[in-house]
Design a protein around this motif. Sequence first.
Motif, PDB file in Angstrom:
ATOM      1  N   ARG A   1      37.838  11.627  47.944  1.00 18.36           N
ATOM      2  CA  ARG A   1      37.292  11.710  49.073  1.00 18.36           C
ATOM      3  C   ARG A   1      37.317  13.156  49.743  1.00 18.36           C
ATOM      4  O   ARG A   1      36.120  14.024  50.068  1.00 18.36           O
ATOM      5  N   LEU A   2      38.362  14.029  49.376  1.00 19.08           N
ATOM      6  CA  LEU A   2      38.415  15.061  50.018  1.00 19.08           C
ATOM      7  C   LEU A   2      37.590  16.284  49.085  1.00 19.08           C
ATOM      8  O   LEU A   2      36.924  17.081  49.762  1.00 19.08           O
ATOM      9  N   ARG A   3      37.671  15.939  47.786  1.00 21.10           N
ATOM     10  CA  ARG A   3      36.637  16.702  46.917  1.00 21.10           C
ATOM     11  C   ARG A   3      35.063  16.416  47.365  1.00 21.10           C
ATOM     12  O   ARG A   3      34.419  17.559  47.364  1.00 21.10           O
ATOM     13  N   ARG A   4      34.956  15.417  47.516  1.00 22.16           N
ATOM     14  CA  ARG A   4      33.479  15.099  47.606  1.00 22.16           C
ATOM     15  C   ARG A   4      32.990  15.791  49.111  1.00 22.16           C
ATOM     16  O   ARG A   4      31.796  16.266  49.340  1.00 22.16           O
ATOM     17  N   LEU A   5      33.943  15.775  50.334  1.00 21.47           N
ATOM     18  CA  LEU A   5      33.704  16.430  51.699  1.00 21.47           C
ATOM     19  C   LEU A   5      33.715  17.787  51.461  1.00 21.47           C
ATOM     20  O   LEU A   5      32.943  18.534  52.302  1.00 21.47           O
ATOM     21  N   THR A   6      34.653  18.191  50.767  1.00 27.03           N
ATOM     22  CA  THR A   6      34.998  19.740  50.841  1.00 27.03           C
ATOM     23  C   THR A   6      35.058  20.446  49.853  1.00 27.03           C
ATOM     24  O   THR A   6      35.019  21.746  49.957  1.00 27.03           O
ATOM     25  N   GLY A   7      34.620  19.945  48.723  1.00 25.98           N
ATOM     26  CA  GLY A   7      34.855  20.738  47.362  1.00 25.98           C
ATOM     27  C   GLY A   7      36.228  21.125  46.804  1.00 25.98           C
ATOM     28  O   GLY A   7      36.350  21.593  45.724  1.00 25.98           O
ATOM     29  N   GLY A   8      37.227  20.464  47.244  1.00 27.25           N
ATOM     30  CA  GLY A   8      38.614  20.659  46.930  1.00 27.25           C
ATOM     31  C   GLY A   8      39.561  19.408  47.515  1.00 27.25           C
ATOM     32  O   GLY A   8      39.034  18.532  47.981  1.00 27.25           O
ATOM     33  N   ILE A   9      40.592  19.264  46.466  1.00 28.75           N
ATOM     34  CA  ILE A   9      41.426  17.940  46.940  1.00 28.75           C
ATOM     35  C   ILE A   9      42.490  18.108  47.849  1.00 28.75           C
ATOM     36  O   ILE A   9      43.261  17.327  48.267  1.00 28.75           O
ATOM     37  N   GLY A  10      42.466  19.343  48.783  1.00 28.48           N
ATOM     38  CA  GLY A  10      43.249  19.568  49.868  1.00 28.48           C
ATOM     39  C   GLY A  10      44.551  20.403  49.515  1.00 28.48           C
ATOM     40  O   GLY A  10      44.664  20.339  48.262  1.00 28.48           O
ATOM     41  N   SER A  11      45.027  21.046  50.390  1.00 28.57           N
ATOM     42  CA  SER A  11      46.098  21.812  50.154  1.00 28.57           C
ATOM     43  C   SER A  11      47.394  21.452  49.910  1.00 28.57           C
ATOM     44  O   SER A  11      48.502  21.787  49.240  1.00 28.57           O
ATOM     45  N   TRP A  12      47.633  20.098  50.456  1.00 29.25           N
ATOM     46  CA  TRP A  12      49.091  19.331  50.526  1.00 29.25           C
ATOM     47  C   TRP A  12      48.837  17.813  50.199  1.00 29.25           C
ATOM     48  O   TRP A  12      47.802  17.157  50.432  1.00 29.25           O
ATOM     49  N   PHE A  13      50.021  17.243  49.791  1.00 28.47           N
ATOM     50  CA  PHE A  13      50.083  15.746  49.586  1.00 28.47           C
ATOM     51  C   PHE A  13      51.258  15.351  50.383  1.00 28.47           C
ATOM     52  O   PHE A  13      52.419  15.895  50.230  1.00 28.47           O
ATOM     53  N   ARG A  14      51.206  14.337  51.131  1.00 28.11           N
ATOM     54  CA  ARG A  14      52.173  13.764  51.911  1.00 28.11           C
ATOM     55  C   ARG A  14      52.215  12.126  51.655  1.00 28.11           C
ATOM     56  O   ARG A  14      51.342  11.623  51.851  1.00 28.11           O
ATOM     57  N   PRO A  15      53.178  11.713  51.151  1.00 25.15           N
ATOM     58  CA  PRO A  15      53.367  10.072  51.118  1.00 25.15           C
ATOM     59  C   PRO A  15      53.149   9.415  52.371  1.00 25.15           C
ATOM     60  O   PRO A  15      53.501   9.757  53.458  1.00 25.15           O
ATOM     61  N   SER A  16      52.484   8.191  52.226  1.00 26.60           N
ATOM     62  CA  SER A  16      52.300   7.452  53.207  1.00 26.60           C
ATOM     63  C   SER A  16      53.492   6.502  53.463  1.00 26.60           C
ATOM     64  O   SER A  16      54.109   5.939  52.555  1.00 26.60           O
ATOM     65  N   ARG A  17      53.493   6.195  55.080  1.00 25.57           N
ATOM     66  CA  ARG A  17      54.783   5.111  55.260  1.00 25.57           C
ATOM     67  C   ARG A  17      55.980   5.409  54.774  1.00 25.57           C
ATOM     68  O   ARG A  17      56.927   4.837  54.532  1.00 25.57           O
TER      69      ARG A  17
ATOM     70  N   PRO B   1      40.524  25.296  50.143  1.00 25.20           N
ATOM     71  CA  PRO B   1      41.375  26.059  49.444  1.00 25.20           C
ATOM     72  C   PRO B   1      42.178  24.663  48.781  1.00 25.20           C
ATOM     73  O   PRO B   1      42.308  23.566  49.340  1.00 25.20           O
ATOM     74  N   GLY B   2      42.602  24.777  47.563  1.00 21.10           N
ATOM     75  CA  GLY B   2      43.498  23.611  47.016  1.00 21.10           C
ATOM     76  C   GLY B   2      44.856  23.947  46.856  1.00 21.10           C
ATOM     77  O   GLY B   2      45.192  25.050  47.696  1.00 21.10           O
ATOM     78  N   PRO B   3      45.629  22.871  46.408  1.00 21.51           N
ATOM     79  CA  PRO B   3      47.041  23.133  46.324  1.00 21.51           C
ATOM     80  C   PRO B   3      47.555  24.452  45.683  1.00 21.51           C
ATOM     81  O   PRO B   3      47.037  24.955  44.666  1.00 21.51           O
ATOM     82  N   ARG B   4      48.714  25.029  46.228  1.00 22.08           N
ATOM     83  CA  ARG B   4      49.274  26.027  45.760  1.00 22.08           C
ATOM     84  C   ARG B   4      50.978  25.693  45.269  1.00 22.08           C
ATOM     85  O   ARG B   4      51.346  25.016  45.827  1.00 22.08           O
TER      86      ARG B   4
END
Length: 253
Positions: free
Chosen positions: A150-166, A47-50
Motif C-alpha cells: 500500500r505504501l509503495r503504491r501511494l508513495t513510491g516507497g515502503i516507508g521508513s520504518w516498521f513497527r509490529p501491531s499490538r 524515503p525508504g528504510p535506512r
Amino acid sequence: MGRVTSTDRRGALRIGTGLALAPLAGCATAAEREPRPARTPHRGPAPGPRAFPGLPVQIAHSPRGRREVALTFHGQGDPATARALLGEAERAGARVTVLAVGTWLDEHPDLARRVLDGGHDLGNHTLRHRAVNSLPEAEAYAEITGCADRLRRLTGGIGSWFRPSRAERATPLVARLARRAGYPHVLSYDVDSLDFTSPGAPAVTRKVAAEVRAGSVVSLHFGYADTVAALPAVLDDLHRRGLRAVTTTELFT
C-alpha cells in the motif's frame, strides 16, 4: 482501542483549528515559538528504510545524546483527528513519525501524501493491525508486505520504518520477516503514553512528561480526542525542557 464519539471528534476538530488547551504554566506557547520554514510538498518517491550501523535490530530510543525526541503515532482511526494532530505539530514546528495501518491507507489514501508533505516520517504498522507476533509465519509476512505494498503504491516507497501491531516489540521471527520485507530495524519505544486507554488529556501529558528524556521514542495514536487535546501541552513541555520533536529518521541520524 477505545471508541471515539462524535462529541470527541468535534472537540478534536476545534483543537485542530487552533483552539488548543492552555499550555503548562510558565511554558512558551506554540504560537510564541519560531516556526520552522514551510516544507516543499514531497512529490518524488518516499524515503525508504535506512540501516543504522551500531544500532540493534529493535530500536527503542536513541543513544546519540542530542536533545531530541521522536513522537510516533499509530496511524489508524478517524482521519479528522489525524489531520488535527499533524496540523498542531506543524504549528509548533515539530515533526513526527506516522506508522500507518494498511487498511486505513486503503480508506484514506490521501493521508499518506499528507504525512510526507508535512515533512514527517511515514512507516508500516501492518496491513490489518492484527496481533502479528501470534500469527503463523506466512500470515505475519503477509501483514508486513501487505502494508508495504500500500505504501509503495501511494508513495513510491515502503516507508521508513516498521513497527509490529499490538506489541511493543517484535518476536525474533517477526523481526526476521521485517528484514526480509526490506526493513533493517524494528521501531519500538521507551515511552508509552497510554493514550489509547482514553485517560483524559492531562493524564496523557503527565505520563509523557514523567518518562520522556533526550533520545526517547514516544508511542501515541491517531483516532483519540485525548491525544489531540494533549499534544499542545506535550509539545510545550518538551520545548520548556529544551527537547525538540523530530522525525525518527532525524533522531537516529
